[in-house]
Each structure stands twice: as structure tokens, then as C-alpha cells.
Design an enzyme around this catalytic site. Structure first.
Site, short mmCIF file in Angstrom:
data_model
loop_
_atom_site.label_atom_id
_atom_site.label_comp_id
_atom_site.label_asym_id
_atom_site.label_seq_id
_atom_site.Cartn_x
_atom_site.Cartn_y
_atom_site.Cartn_z
N SER A 23 45.05 -19.39 25.21
CA SER A 23 45.68 -19.10 23.91
C SER A 23 47.12 -19.59 23.87
CB SER A 23 45.67 -17.59 23.64
OG SER A 23 44.35 -17.14 23.47
N ARG A 27 49.03 -22.75 21.58
CA ARG A 27 50.21 -22.44 20.74
C ARG A 27 51.43 -23.23 21.20
NH1 ARG A 27 46.56 -18.52 20.52
NH2 ARG A 27 46.65 -16.82 18.99
N ASP A 314 37.40 -11.12 24.19
CA ASP A 314 36.81 -12.14 25.07
C ASP A 314 36.26 -11.54 26.37
OD1 ASP A 314 37.33 -14.05 23.16
OD2 ASP A 314 39.26 -14.61 24.02
#
Ligand code: S3P
Length: 428
Positions: A23, A27, A314
Site C-alpha cells: 500500500s 502511494r 487482507d
């Protein structure tokens, strides 16, 4: 399609290195691409999902160079319009976040593999249209997506993403960096906050007040050297494999322990499991620590509160694998969006547990795992094209004290290239 061969677990104490957080990697690249100046990112996740983001940015004319094991990204004021489609491959994060970054500011056609082509995209396209962007999904609200430039700036809106989603939130905050007025996202349930932390660290005009996150047009500062923390979601498979073997332990250093990502640790502790966090420090706004998992008595199933679901979304297949190796019932509720992941994870998680002779039931919005059964490994399992299902199978194999062949395993490299070697080195 490749298979992975896991050896039976023998080693009592292990250490393991994790890939960079997926993640944060997406980003960092996307925000570096629009920051002023040159940003360096080290320990980026090397999986194919993040590679899809890198390739997309290159097509959009963002200069990216490899330098001594890290990547140097030079921010651009404007994107090139790619000649052909942008292939987001299997990566929902690439597609959703990029749609926010490009909204109004590029002409682009975003597509992906068969799994991504099934995933819902209106949840990001609709609020971006409300901001004045021209974003079209295909029939059924799925990829491919068409993004068209618009004259003038987008305008800020207040959006309440349902279901709560860090990807949708991030896409809107990205678009809000280039919009007039305030862009406000109100979260029904808190989701991972990596975007907010990185935007603050890069000098964006962003503020959070409880469930309300507000961003304004901002020029971002490049970062000198961002070292991406280890990926907690990847590490959880290793921690779980130690938890199901009495006397085993695994130690993982430099792991991201952002509180909005580690609710699975609370669940493990409620199940009677032993996970310890030490040497915590902050690196580029993100908490990083050494985390140890230790196997002891049999765990017991618990009910996972729906409010925690986004913070362990997740980890649910892996938590269900733990539930299958525990006594009592493990109950997951409020997780209907699992059906929209890389596979229908309610169905694929149930099927995986049953393949090991465990017992689990799909419910309307979750899963009930009935523990207390002796697990027996099949000769082989298939990932069904979902990396997290493949790696959850490894936990069930560890709980049965056996090795395992995992077929259709190319997908594991979406998030964790080198998983097989890391697993066998740590445990065999
Ligand atoms: C992610 C958010 C979650 C998660 C995904 C990565 C992110 O998706 O499942 O693996 O990086 O923002 P949703 O926001 O769709 O729940």
C-alpha cells in the site's frame, strides 16, 4: 503456470525479511510523481502490483530511475497522454488510486487482467464525476475505465464511501490535491491511513478530525529518502505459521505496524495467541517495529467485530486458516466486500479450509469457521489466482506439520515475490 513447493516446518525459531509494504509503495510512487523535485524510495515492494504502478507512471511521462537499489522519481507538473492502454494487471490499488490522480488531468484508458476486470470501479468513478471529472466505467461498473481531460479544475465534494475503502478515500484525496474548494471524505469505519500520513509528511494541506478527512489544493514537497516499512499483511502469514506450532517462534524486523493495519494482532491475542511488538519507531510518519509471533497452546475462535474489518481486511483468509487450526468458532461479519477482492474471498477461503478437511461456512456478509477438527493436507491446492489464498494455504500446511504444493502460484508474486524461498528458509 508455476507451482510453489513448501517443505514441512521443522525449525523452532526463525527470522524472516518481508517485502516492502504494498500500500505504501503505490502511494509513495504516485505522490512522488506529482511532487516538486526528486524523491527517492528505498525497499519498494517488488511485486507485480507495484510494477504495474511503475509502468503506468512511466507511460504517463514520469521520469523514474534505478539508483543504488532505490528508485529516483522526478515529479511532473503535467502528465503525457499514453498512446496505448495502461495495464493495471491484477492491481486494484493501481487502478483506483491512479484514477484519482489522473482525474481531469489526462486522457487515459485503464485496463487489467480477468480478475481486475470483474472488480467494482463505480465506487471511485462516481464521486470523481461529482467533482467534475470525466471517468467512465464499462457496463456493470467494471474496467476498462476511460478518463478524459476536462477544462478547468475539479471541485471539491464531500463523499462518504460505502463500503468504507482506503482505496476510494485515497483516490478522492489525490484528486482533491488539484481541486478548487475542500475535498472531504467521511469514513463510516476507519480504514488504513497511509495516504493521510504521507500527504502530511509531504506538506499537503490535509487535516483529519475523527471520521472526517479534508484536503485542499497543495503543492507536495519531494521526500529525500523514504524507506518503505516491511508489509504487515505479508508478515501475517509467517506470524500465523509460528502461532499454530507449539514452541515455534518467528521474528520480523522493520515491519510496518501502523495501528490502522494491525487489528489482526488484537484478534490473535483475543484467540489466546502471543504476538509481541518491540523497538517501535516512526519512519516518514509510519510506525515501524520488530514483531514476534510465538506458538503455544491451541488458539480458540472468536467473533471479529465488523468495525475492525477494514483494519484486517487482507488478513481475513489467514485469520480463517488460524480459526481452522483453533478450537471453537471463528466468526467474520460485516465483510461482504471480500467477494470483490482478487477472488471471491468468502468462497475461496471456505473452499481452502475444506480442502484441508476443516469446516467453514459462507454467510451473507462473512464466514464462520468451525474449529476443533484435525487438519489433513491435500496433495496440492490451487491459489485460484489469488495470492492471499495461496499464502493462507501455507498456514494450514504448517498447522498440519506438513509440506505443500501450491499450484497456479504465479499470482503470489503480485505482493510477495520470493515467498517460497522466504518460507522454506524460515521454517524448513
Ligand atoms: C488497500 C486497501 C484495501 C485492501 C487492498 C489495499 C490500499 O482495499 O484490501 O489490498 O492500499 O488502499 P479497499 O480499500 O478496497 O478495502
Amino acid at each position: 503456470m508455476a507451482s510453489i513447493h513448501l517443505q514441512p516446518p521443522r525449525r523452532a525459531s526463525a527470522t524472516a525479511n518481508m517485502p516492502g509494504d504494498k500500500s505504501i509503495s503505490h502511494r509513495a510512487l504516485m505522490l512522488a510523481a506529482v511532487a516538486r523535485g526528486l524523491s527517492t524510495v528505498a525497499k519498494l515492494n517488488e511485486g507485480t502490483d507495484v510494477a504495474a504502478t511503475l509502468d503506468a507512471l512511466a507511460l504517463l511521462g514520469v521520469p523514474i530511475e534505478k539508483r543504488d537499489g532505490s528508485l529516483a522519481v522526478t515529479g511532473v507538473d503535467a502528465f503525457d497522454d499514453p498512446a496505448g492502454p495502461i495495464d493495471c494487471r491484477n492491481s486494484g490499488t493501481t487502478m483506483r488510486l491512479l484514477t484519482g490522480l489522473l482525474a481531469g488531468r489526462a486522457d487515459a484508458h485503464l485496463d487489467g487482467d480477468v480478475s481486475l476486470r470483474r472488480r467494482p470501479m463505480e465506487r471511485v468513478a462516481a464521486p470523481l464525476r461529482a467533482m467534475g471529472a470525466d471517468v467512465t466505467t464499462s457496463a456493470g461498473g467494471t474496467p476498462p475505465l476511460e478518463i478524459r481531460r476536462v477544462a478547468g479544475a475539479l471541485r471539491g465534494v464531500t463523499a462518504v464511501p460505502a463500503p468504507a475503502s482506503a482505496q476510494v478515500k485515497s483516490a478522492l484525496l489525490f484528486a482533491g490535491l488539484f481541486a478548487d474548494d475542500d475535498t472531504v471524505v467521511i469514513e463510516l469505519v476507519p480504514t488504513r491511513d497511509h495516504t493521510e500520513r504521507l500527504l502530511s509528511a509531504m506538506g499537503a494541506d490535509i487535516a483529519s478530525d475523527g471520521p472526517r478527512i479534508r484536503v485542499r489544493r497543495s503543492t507536495l514537497r519531494a521526500f529525500d529518502r523514504l524507506e518503505v516499512p516491511g508489509d504487515f499483511s505479508a508478515a501475517f502469514f509467517f506470524l500465523a505459521a509460528a502461532l499454530v506450532r507449539p514452541g515455534a517462534s518467528v521474528v520480523i524486523r522493520d515491519l510496518g505496524v501502523n495501528p490502522s493495519r494491525i487489528a489482526a494482532i488484537d484478534v490473535v491475542r483475543a484467540m489466546g495467541g502471543d504476538i509481541r511488538i518491540r523497538d517501535e519507531r516512526i519512519a516518514y510518519g509510519e510506525p515501524v517495529a520488530t514483531v514476534e509471533g510465538r506458538g503455544g497452546d491451541r488458539l480458540r475462535g472468536v467473533e471479529i467485530p465488523a468495525t475492525l474489518v477494514p483494519n484486517l481486511i487482507d488478513e481475513i483468509p489467514a485469520l480463517c486458516a488460524l480459526g481452522a487450526a483453533a478450537d471453537g468458532d471463528l466468526i467474520v461479519k460485516g465483510a461482504a466486500d471480500l467477494r470483490n477482492k482478487e477472488s471471491d474471498r468468502i468462497a475461496t477461503t471456505v473452499a481452502l479450509i475444506e480442502a484441508f478437511d476443516g469446516h467453514a461456512e459462507a454467510t451473507g456478509d462473512g464466514i464462520v469457521v468451525r474449529g476443533g477438527r484435525a487438519l489433513r493436507p491435500p496433495a496440492a491446492v490451487s491459489t485460484g489466482g489469488d495470492h492471499r489464498i495461496g499464502m493462507s494455504a501455507a498456514i494450514l500446511a504448517a498447522a498440519s506439520g506438513s509440506g505443500l504444493r501450491i499450484d497456479d502460484a504465479d499470482c503470489v508474486a503480485t505482493s510477495f515475490p520470493g515467498f517460497e524461498a522466504a518460507w522454506n528458509t524460515a521454517f524448513a
